[in-house]
Design a protein around this motif. Structure first.
Motif, PDB file in Angstrom:
ATOM      1  N   ARG A 180      34.433  10.905  26.520  1.00  0.00           N
ATOM      2  CA  ARG A 180      35.823  10.649  26.948  1.00  0.00           C
ATOM      3  C   ARG A 180      36.565  11.954  27.201  1.00  0.00           C
ATOM      4  NH1 ARG A 180      35.610   6.009  23.258  1.00  0.00           N
ATOM      5  NH2 ARG A 180      35.679   4.204  24.649  1.00  0.00           N
ATOM      6  N   ARG A 181      36.377  12.924  26.298  1.00  0.00           N
ATOM      7  CA  ARG A 181      37.078  14.198  26.443  1.00  0.00           C
ATOM      8  C   ARG A 181      36.755  14.842  27.791  1.00  0.00           C
ATOM      9  NH1 ARG A 181      34.880  18.072  22.258  1.00  0.00           N
ATOM     10  NH2 ARG A 181      33.449  18.651  23.918  1.00  0.00           N
ATOM     11  N   GLU A 182      35.463  14.873  28.132  1.00  0.00           N
ATOM     12  CA  GLU A 182      35.061  15.554  29.366  1.00  0.00           C
ATOM     13  C   GLU A 182      35.385  14.736  30.617  1.00  0.00           C
ATOM     14  OE1 GLU A 182      34.544  18.549  29.161  1.00  0.00           O
ATOM     15  OE2 GLU A 182      34.057  18.733  27.026  1.00  0.00           O
TER      16      GLU A 182
ATOM     17  N   GLY B  68      39.925  14.274  35.250  1.00  0.00           N
ATOM     18  CA  GLY B  68      40.853  13.309  35.851  1.00  0.00           C
ATOM     19  C   GLY B  68      40.343  11.883  35.841  1.00  0.00           C
ATOM     20  N   GLY B  69      39.308  11.621  35.042  1.00  0.00           N
ATOM     21  CA  GLY B  69      38.790  10.251  34.954  1.00  0.00           C
ATOM     22  C   GLY B  69      39.783   9.353  34.229  1.00  0.00           C
TER      23      GLY B  69
ATOM     24  N   PRO C 122      42.006  10.918  46.029  1.00  0.00           N
ATOM     25  CA  PRO C 122      40.805  10.410  45.348  1.00  0.00           C
ATOM     26  C   PRO C 122      41.145   9.713  44.017  1.00  0.00           C
ATOM     27  CG  PRO C 122      41.110  12.728  44.861  1.00  0.00           C
ATOM     28  CD  PRO C 122      42.227  12.342  45.778  1.00  0.00           C
ATOM     29  N   GLN C 123      40.157   8.993  43.495  1.00  0.00           N
ATOM     30  CA  GLN C 123      40.265   8.395  42.164  1.00  0.00           C
ATOM     31  C   GLN C 123      38.923   8.579  41.452  1.00  0.00           C
ATOM     32  OE1 GLN C 123      42.796   6.533  40.574  1.00  0.00           O
ATOM     33  NE2 GLN C 123      44.177   7.050  42.273  1.00  0.00           N
TER      34      GLN C 123
ATOM     35  N   LEU D 228      32.459  17.814  40.234  1.00  0.00           N
ATOM     36  CA  LEU D 228      33.236  17.653  38.992  1.00  0.00           C
ATOM     37  C   LEU D 228      32.394  16.932  37.940  1.00  0.00           C
ATOM     38  CD1 LEU D 228      36.809  16.547  40.184  1.00  0.00           C
ATOM     39  CD2 LEU D 228      36.140  18.733  39.145  1.00  0.00           C
ATOM     40  N   HIS D 229      31.690  15.904  38.376  1.00  0.00           N
ATOM     41  CA  HIS D 229      30.852  15.157  37.421  1.00  0.00           C
ATOM     42  C   HIS D 229      29.689  16.003  36.924  1.00  0.00           C
ATOM     43  CE1 HIS D 229      33.142  11.681  38.781  1.00  0.00           C
ATOM     44  NE2 HIS D 229      32.781  11.134  37.627  1.00  0.00           N
ATOM     45  N   ASP D 230      29.108  16.753  37.851  1.00  0.00           N
ATOM     46  CA  ASP D 230      28.013  17.641  37.457  1.00  0.00           C
ATOM     47  C   ASP D 230      28.497  18.575  36.337  1.00  0.00           C
ATOM     48  OD1 ASP D 230      25.334  19.045  38.255  1.00  0.00           O
ATOM     49  OD2 ASP D 230      26.820  20.638  38.204  1.00  0.00           O
ATOM     50  N   LYS D 231      29.689  19.107  36.527  1.00  0.00           N
ATOM     51  CA  LYS D 231      30.261  20.036  35.531  1.00  0.00           C
ATOM     52  C   LYS D 231      30.531  19.310  34.207  1.00  0.00           C
ATOM     53  CE  LYS D 231      34.431  22.107  35.713  1.00  0.00           C
ATOM     54  NZ  LYS D 231      35.619  22.420  36.453  1.00  0.00           N
TER      55      LYS D 231
END
Ligand code: ATP
Ligand code: MG
Length: 562
Positions: A58-60, A65-66, A126-127, A173-176
């Protein structure tokens, strides 16, 4: 928490149905229990770690921006029909008696349904939407404990963008975030390029851990870091060079010769002079596949080349098509489509089956004797071959997939009509990505990588408790008083403590449980040391022991964790 009041049913014996260490230790440490094949209950200690993992996720995810959703596991079947995924998932999907519903194996459909209803304009994009939710998959072979369950927790995230460039950004962003999540969980992992399978899409990577229990096979170069699922892995394998002169085609009697090795022995030739033939059926049409020597057909690559719906031909089909059995089939005279591996491009002076049992052809020239061969990379990479990037030796090993990031593109938005309007009021399908992590797999893989012969070894971050406080003999007043005080002081200082206050458990039993459960620091309170106003601490990971004065213990524990 007091051990005497907790439900932590540790086991001394290794449960017979468990093979891999994470499964064995999760059962022995009282973290999980099996309900039926592939279906597990998490007991309080196990669930405590699951919650910690979810906290890191959750933190990441929030950091990129999730926004967290919670979608229903029970889905209307109709929406899955629209994306044709009832068929794609086949028996892996749980169908319920009421045919209008299914139990969701993933949530692209439902997220896209919401996107369609609310993301109407480029201004809404984006979302990034995510959830941590139960998934249901009727896995044919549930195994390795929670690593392959029929019900499991997945963090699934979905990105919605208006341009392909923005999708690249969301993907990065997800990769990171994934790297931070897996680093945060102290996992030793690597990232591989992957095939997108039933999900569809244009680019994808998998986060993997090396493990004998893995069901994926990966090629990895330790030198440059190249890593790819063998489904897509490539290597620098030398092509067969074309000889200056082609000899004439000649039929050779080869009684009982079936395999490439038998052919080589019989004719005293090298396997690099042989073309192996395999027949596959693609959409009811036969296709002959030619491979050099003992190279094996990579079905994933084949599916990619042909476009799905491929299966190996049955023995009776081979006979009908060629007049011969497997082992005597070859390209010369074959009427239907022929594709060959790149290593065979324009080869000559080759040996292959003659489409007549007990006969082979020699002197085959693929330019002269076989018409219209198409060439593709079709082979399975082998260990020790040269890395496609740097030329060093490739390792090939099994691995477990922890997470997967996909550029989905517009497959789901098109199927479900999720469009946005651009600046000029023109409608376009929303460009999507999908990103999954198996929560239980993080836990199991962590234990695979952090244990010894005595049990689990928790690092700080995922440890269900930081300190395992062991009162050696609670019936002794001074032991009881000292350990109660340490328990209260540590708890007040915000340190999570598991206090083994069991009255009648033997010291050896308590030590074994403490090592099995694996909290980072053990604080041992016994009569002898108390006489000197001391307790003993033991670091679980190193086994290092130290005597600490009673009035210094809180500071000592705090500094250990700082
Ligand atoms: P696999 O190839 O191992 O079957 P998958 O490719 O089907 O996994 P995805 O659909 O990409 O999995 O799901 C995202 C994540 O969910 C996976 O990376 C994995 O960590 C987890 N996962 C998938 N199937 C299971 C399962 N049966 N049990 C536990 N976790 C699972
Ligand atoms: Mg996957």
């Amino acid at each position: 928490m007091r051990f005497s009041k907790s439900f932590i049913p540790t086991l001394k014996e290794v449960p017979s149905d468990a093979v891999i260490q994470s499964h064995i230790l999760m059962l022995r440490a009282g973290m999980i229990r099996m309900v039926s094949a592939g279906i597990y209950s998490f007991l309080p200690l196990g669930y405590k770690v699951i919650k910690k993992i979810c906290g890191i996720i959750r933190r990441e995810m929030d950091a990129i921006g999730g926004q967290e959703f919670h979608l229903p596991a029970l889905n209307p079947r109709e929406i899955w029909e629209e994306t044709k995924r009832v068929e794609a998932f086949g028996d892996t999907m749980f169908h319920i008696k009421n045919r209008d519903y299914i139990l969701a194996p993933t949530h692209e459909e439902i997220m896209t349904f919401h996107a369609k209803n609310v993301l109407k304009s480029y201004k809404d994009l984006p979302q990034i939407w995510y959830q941590i939710q139960t998934k249901f998959r009727n896995e044919p072979r549930p195994r390795s404990g929670v690593i392959r369950g029929r019900q499991f927790l997945m963090k699934d995230a979905y990105s919605f963008d208006s341009t392909w460039g923005n999708l690249d950004h969301s993907y990065k962003l997800h990769d990171k975030a994934y790297r931070k999540i897996f680093d945060g969980c102290s996992l030793n992992y690597f990232i591989v390029g992957a095939s997108s399978g039933a999900m569809g899409g244009t680019g994808s990577e998998e986060f993997m851990v090396k493990s004998d229990a893995g069901e994926d096979t990966v090629a990895h170069c330790t030198h440059c870091g190249y890593a790819a699922n063998v489904e897509v892995a490539e290597s620098k394998s030398e092509a067969k060079k074309r000889d200056n002169e082609s000899s004439r085609l000649n039929e050779i009697y080869t009684p009982s010769v079936k395999s490439i090795d038998e052919l080589c022995t019989f004719l005293k030739i090298d396997e690099s002079q042989c073309a192996k033939s395999r027949i596959y059926i693609f959409n009811n049409e036969p296709v002959l596949i030619l491979m050099l020597g003992n190279d094996e057909v990579n079905e994933s690559k084949l599916i990619k080349v042909l476009g799905g719906n491929v299966r190996p031909g049955r023995p009776d089909e081979l006979k009908d098509l060629t007049g011969a059995d497997a082992g005597s089939i070859g390209p010369v005279g074959f009427k239907d489509k022929i594709i060959a591996d790149l290593r065979l491009k324009d080869a000559n002076n080759m040996y292959s089956g003659a489409n007549k049992n007990d006969y082979h052809f020699g002197g085959i020239d693929f330019l002269r004797d076989v018409k219209n061969i198409e060439y593709y990379d079709l082979r399975i990479v082998q260990p020790g071959e040269q890395c496609i990037v740097c030329g060093n030796k490739l390792e090939v090993f099994t691995a477990i997939e922890l997470g997967h990031i996909f550029k989905l593109g517009t497959k789901y938005s098109e199927a479900l009509g999720a469009n946005y309007l651009d600046e000029n009021g023109e409608a376009h399908p929303i460009i999507m990505g999908s990103y999954g992590i198996g929560v239980e797999r993080i836990l199991a893989c962590y234990i695979e990588q952090h244990h010894d012969e005595n049990g689990i070894v928790w690092e700080n971050i995922l440890a269900p408790f930081k300190v395992h406080l062991i009162a050696l003999n609670m019936r002794k007043e001074e032991v009881e008083a000292a350990s109660e005080k340490i328990y209260n002081d540590l708890s007040s200082a915000g340190v999570e403590v598991l206090f083994d206050d069991r009255l009648d458990a033997q010291a050896g039993f308590k030590f074994n449980d403490a090592d099995l459960l694996g909290m980072p620091l053990q604080v041992i309170v016994g009569e002898k040391k108390l006489k000197e106003n001391k307790v003993e601490i033991k670091v679980r990971k190193t086994g290092k022991r130290e005597d600490v004065k009673l009035d210094e213990i809180i500071e000592k524990v705090k500094s250990f964790f700082s």
